[in-house]
Each structure stands twice: as structure tokens, then as C-alpha cells.
Design an enzyme around this catalytic site. Structure first.
Site, PDB file in Angstrom:
ATOM      1  N   HIS A 429      -3.141  10.072   2.065  1.00 29.03           N
ATOM      2  CA  HIS A 429      -4.172   9.212   2.567  1.00 29.03           C
ATOM      3  C   HIS A 429      -3.634   8.002   2.133  1.00 29.03           C
ATOM      4  O   HIS A 429      -3.123   7.543   1.469  1.00 29.03           O
ATOM      5  CB  HIS A 429      -5.508   9.935   1.967  1.00 29.03           C
ATOM      6  CG  HIS A 429      -5.316   9.726   0.407  1.00 29.03           C
ATOM      7  ND1 HIS A 429      -5.885   8.658  -0.390  1.00 29.03           N
ATOM      8  CD2 HIS A 429      -5.035  10.830  -0.336  1.00 29.03           C
ATOM      9  CE1 HIS A 429      -5.880   8.989  -1.399  1.00 29.03           C
ATOM     10  NE2 HIS A 429      -5.348  10.170  -1.668  1.00 29.03           N
ATOM     11  N   CYS A 448      -3.127  14.403  -4.591  1.00 27.94           N
ATOM     12  CA  CYS A 448      -2.788  14.123  -3.180  1.00 27.94           C
ATOM     13  C   CYS A 448      -1.880  12.857  -2.963  1.00 27.94           C
ATOM     14  O   CYS A 448      -1.201  12.227  -4.142  1.00 27.94           O
ATOM     15  CB  CYS A 448      -4.138  13.764  -2.439  1.00 27.94           C
ATOM     16  SG  CYS A 448      -5.079  15.307  -2.129  1.00 27.94           S
TER      17      CYS A 448
END
Length: 537
Positions: A429, A448
Site C-alpha cells: 500500500h 504490511c
């Protein structure tokens, strides 16, 4: 009544079948006593391993190693492969080639040959699986390595081997990737240099800058010469030639290329050749764990390199810097493979439960208006009134609410996230924290993978399905609302961890062991019997 486990029952059934078959052979006058003795020995020895037993039962207990003709070629190919096991960073002692050869030489009777026959198949199976899919089981070494190793059916090795060219079969077992070939080449090179004395004395730990002179500069120069970054010269000054050599070294080791030999650079310069050799051997083991088709187009995230790449037909077509999970055990990014299916533009951030209870709940208990950029929602997704809730009554276990950050430029996920749904809740992301990408070591996230150039990454992915990827993306972004864009052709994603890897020019680069995983893998390989060796050229 006796109750057998599944494994024992299968062994019992195999042995019973073998005994019945052999009783028929013994009663048949056309079969010689030597042949019967051989087959009986094979049946008895094979019964200890259900895969070997099944193979020999289907093969009428005939040998594949101990006869003449093709058996001789198979024996030779097996001995050659086992003899070269250490070249692949495998534990040669595990296969005990000298012991196997001694048993072959000592065999005098048909029964002896039958026992040797099965022993050769046993060693063959062990070697075949080790070289194709690795010596270790990844998750037993570190539970953050959740890679699904593509194990082959053990029995298929024997079945396919007898149908193949023996040497060709062995050549095809190890990974055939340029990465594996490059790592093996580097392993042999390092072993050769190690046999000649290695890289010599380490350099002093003091920071050295262009213009410096003296003994410390000479020591650094000599080390760089031995490592192949400079040509030998009598200079004692940190001149432009040495600065360029230091920059090349920094590039090959993932360091800021400022040409200054500071503490970080000197730690890498002084890392022993043995440690680098260990990194290469570990990388070869890791390559065996991933010995499968990775996709004509795929995404590779190398955690230690802090990078994310799109690879098309073996060539890197896009690359960006990344931020990975923090070194803290609970926040480390795991290693696994999955398939990217879609991207979400203007994403909401649904805060993971662990962050809600460990980080945000304590703040809310002190001040109900804390983290007010994030909505608190009930189980139906409705936003609650913070002022109406006494947060001090809840524990991490009883807290009944969820938390969500709506789409915005300040959203923790930035303006786009790339989804490959997985049980680890890991994805790629954007991020509003752009300053982190300027740092040399980038381990700051909750697990992440954050991308430095997420828009360009999206354009590269969408280019396969539209003539105007940027226009499509920007139109969705301009709505300010959450938008899902599916990838018409899902893309495999491989999150890997390589402290040694081959660059596009075939040169091996090294990175730091951010999470200490490669150190644990080396310890496990060492316990399994893998040893470092120096090889005379």
C-alpha cells in the site's frame, strides 16, 4: 483386537503382499534361487518405507540399481550426484556416499545385493527431495516463514527416474533458475578465494572520508583490493579511486552510496567471507523452497532489500523502494506467496484488532477524544458517540468495537492498496509517511509493505489491461470514494527474504539479516550437516 496406525497398517499390508508374492515365486520352478533371494531381501528391506515398498511391489521386486546395463548408468549417476552434494550446499554426510559404496563393494550374495538395492533407493529419495525442495522445513526454523514448499510425491521420484536418462534426471532436480545458478557460481568463487586466504585483515572501525591518509586508509584499500573493488596500488590517500570503489561496495550491499566509509559501511566491509558464504548457502536453500513456476509476470518483494519489483518474463520491468515490518517479532513481515487480485483506490483503513487493543484502547482510556481521526464503529458498522462510552470498563479481550479510518490523503494506507487476500492480512500500500523511504534501513510498519511509488506501481499493473492506465487510475482517485479495480489477469506475489541475491548482471549482492532469520536457517543447516569448505582452484 490389535489396532494399527495408518502408517503401520500400510507397512503391514505392503509386507504381507510382498511375502505372498515371494511365496508364489519360491513355488515357481522357473525362477532361480538367486533371483528369489534377491527379491525376498528387497521386499523385506522395502517394507520399512511405504513409498519404496509400493514402488518395488509395482516393479515385481526387480532391481533398478544393482544389475547391469541401465542399472550401471543409474549407479554411476547417483554416485556422481552424491559426490557433488556439497556443491549445492547440501549435507553430504547425510547421504554417506562412502558407506554406501562400502556396502556395494561388500555385497557377495543375492540377499546382500537386495539389501543394497533398497538402501540405494532410500539414499536416492533423501537426496532427490533435499536438492529439489530443501533440506529444512521452513516453518520449523521460523514460524514467520509460512512458505508452502512444493513437495513432490516421494514415490514419483523412483517412477520417473526409471523412465528417464539418469544424468538428465539428476540435473533437472535442482532449481534451474538463473538465481540458483548465480548463487552456486558465487559459492564456488568464495570457496576458491577462501582457500587462498580470503580477504585478508579487516579495516579499522574508525570513520574514513575522502581526503584521509594513513594506515587505516591503507588497510581499507587492501581489503577492497582483495574483495575485487579496486586494483592494487601503493596509494595511502582516500582519493577519487577509493571513493568510487567504496560507492560500488555500498551499492552492492544496499547502503547509501555517499562514498564515506562510516560505521555501517565498515561493518559490511569487515563481514567475514565465511559469513557471506553462509548467506549464499542459505539463499540456495531458500531458492529450493520456491522451486516452482513463479508466473510469467509476478511481483517480488525482497524484505532485506526493502524493494518491490514487477518481473515480466524474467526481467525487472518496474522497481520501487519499500518499508517493511518492524524488527519487533509481532510486527515482522512474513514470507509467503499468493496472488494479487485487485487494488483499492481511496481505501479505508480497517484497523487490525491487535493495533486497536494494544495501541489505541489505552489512549482512549486516558482520553476519549484520542486518535480522533479514526472512527469507532459497532458490530453493524455504525459510528458510535465517543462521549457516550466509558472506555475504562473494557479490556483488550472485551472491547466490543472496531475502528476505521475513512479515505483521505492522511489515511494510514495512503491513496491505494494492492490486495492479495491472505490469512496474514498482509498487502502492499501507499503511505503518507514518505520520509521513511529516504532511510537506509526501512523496517517500520506493522507488517504490511509500504511502497515509495504506489501510483507508478498501479500504472505498471494496469498497463496490461488498458491503453491509459494513468487516466483510469486518476479518474477513480478523483471521486474521493473507495473504488475497487480488479486485475483482469491476477499476478502472483512472492514475499521473499534474501540476504544474498543475483542482480540483473549476474553479480551477487548482499544485504543485512534484518530479522535474524538467515542466521537461524544457517544454524539449522549446520545441525543438519552442512559445512563450509575451502576449495582449491
Amino acid at each position: 483386537m490389535l489396532v494399527f496406525g495408518v502408517h503401520n497398517r500400510l507397512r503391514f499390508e505392503m509386507l504381507a503382499a510382498a511375502v505372498f508374492f515371494l511365496s508364489c515365486l519360491i513355488a515357481a520352478p522357473a525362477v532361480g534361487a538367486q533371483d528369489v533371494a534377491f527379491k525376498q531381501a528387497v521386499a523385506e528391506a522395502a517394507a520399512r518405507d511405504q513409498d519404496i515398498a509400493a514402488f518395488y511391489q509395482a516393479n515385481a521386486y526387480d532391481g533398478i540399481w544393482t544389475g547391469s546395463g541401465r542399472d550401471r548408468a543409474r549407479r554411476a549417476a547417483l554416485i556422481e550426484a552424491l559426490d557433488a552434494a556439497s556443491t549445492h550446499g547440501l549435507p553430504a554426510a547425510r547421504y554417506d556416499l562412502p558407506g554406501l559404496q562400502a556396502k556395494m563393494k561388500a555385497a557377495r550374495s543375492a540377499r546382500d545385493l537386495g539389501l543394497v538395492e533398497v538402501e540405494m533407493s532410500r539414499v536416492f529419495l533423501k537426496y532427490a527431495r533435499d536438492i529439489q525442495t530443501g533440506v529444512l522445513v521452513p516453518g520449523r526454523v521460523d514460524d514467520a516463514i509460512v512458505r508452502q514448499v512444493p513437495y513432490r510425491d516421494r514415490g514419483s521420484y523412483l517412477v520417473n527416474f526409471v523412465k528417464s536418462s539418469p544424468k538428465g534426471f539428476f540435473r533437472a532436480l535442482a532449481p534451474t533458475t538463473p538465481e540458483y545458478a548465480g548463487l552456486m557460481k558465487e559459492k564456488l568463487r568464495l570457496e576458491g578465494v577462501l582457500a587462498q586466504g580470503g580477504w585478508g585483515q579487516t579495516a579499522p572501525s574508525q570513520t574514513l572520508k575522502p581526503g584521509a591518509t594513513g594506515a587505516a586508509v591503507v588497510a581499507l584499500r587492501d581489503r577492497l583490493v582483495r574483495m575485487g573493488y579496486m586494483k592494487r596500488n601503493p596509494g595511502q590517500t582516500y582519493d577519487a579511486t577509493m571513493t568510487a570503489a567504496v560507492q560500488r561496495f555500498q551499492r552492492d550491499h544496499g547502503l547509501a552510496q555517499d562514498g564515506v566509509a562510516g560505521p555501517g559501511t565498515l561493518r559490511e566491509v569487515n563481514t567475514s567471507m565465511q559469513a557471506r558464504l553462509q548467506s549464499v548457502i542459505v539463499a540456495m536453500e531458500r531458492e529450493r523452497w520456491l522451486n516452482q513456476e513463479r508466473g510469467a509476470r509476478h511481483i517480488e518483494v525482497n524484505l532485506t532489500d526493502f524493494s518491490a519489483k514487477i518481473i515480466d518474463n524474467g526481467k525487472v520491468t518496474f522497481q520501487t523502494r519499500s518499508v517493511i515490518g518492524h524488527r519487533e517479532a509481532a510486527r515482522q513481515s512474513p514470507e509467503f506467496s499468493d496472488v494479487m487480485e485487485f487494488m483499492v483506490i481511496n481505501p479505508s483503513w480497517y484497523v487490525p484488532r491487535s493495533i486497536v487493543t494494544k495501541e489505541y484502547l489505552p489512549e482512549l482510556q486516558k482520553d476519549p477524544n484520542a486518535v480522533n481521526h479514526i472512527e469507532i464503529t459497532d458490530r453493524q458498522g455504525r459510528q458510535i458517540d465517543r462521549a457516550a462510552v466509558d472506555f475504562t470498563q473494557f479490556t483488550a479481550r472485551t472491547f466490543p468495537f472496531a475502528m476505521r479510518q475513512p479515505p483521505s490523503r492522511g489515511n494510514a494506507l495512503g491513496l491505494v492498496k494492492f490486495m492479495f487476500p491472505n490469512r496474514h492480512n498482509i498487502y502492499l500500500h501507499d503511505t503518507p509517511a514518505k520520509s521513511l523511504f529516504a532511510r537506509e534501513t526501512r523496517a517500520y510498519s506493522h507488517g504490511c509493505i509500504r511502497l515509495a511509488d504506489p501510483f507508478d506501481f498501479a500504472y505498471a499493473l494496469l498497463a496490461k489491461q488498458t491503453n491509459d492506465p494513468e487516466g483510469l487510475f486518476q479518474a477513480k482517485l478523483a471521486t474521493g470514494k473507495e473504488q475497487q479495480v480488479n486485475l483482469k489477469e491476477p499476478v502472483p506475489v512472492h514475499i521473499i527474504y534474501r540476504t544474498a541475491f543475483v542482480d540483473p548482471k549476474g553479480k551477487v549482492e548482499f544485504r543485512r539479516d534484518v530479522y535474524g532469520r538467515d542466521g537461524r536457517i544457517w544454524d539449522a543447516l549446520s545441525k543438519a550437516g552442512v559445512v563450509l569448505q575451502a576449495v582449491q582452484g
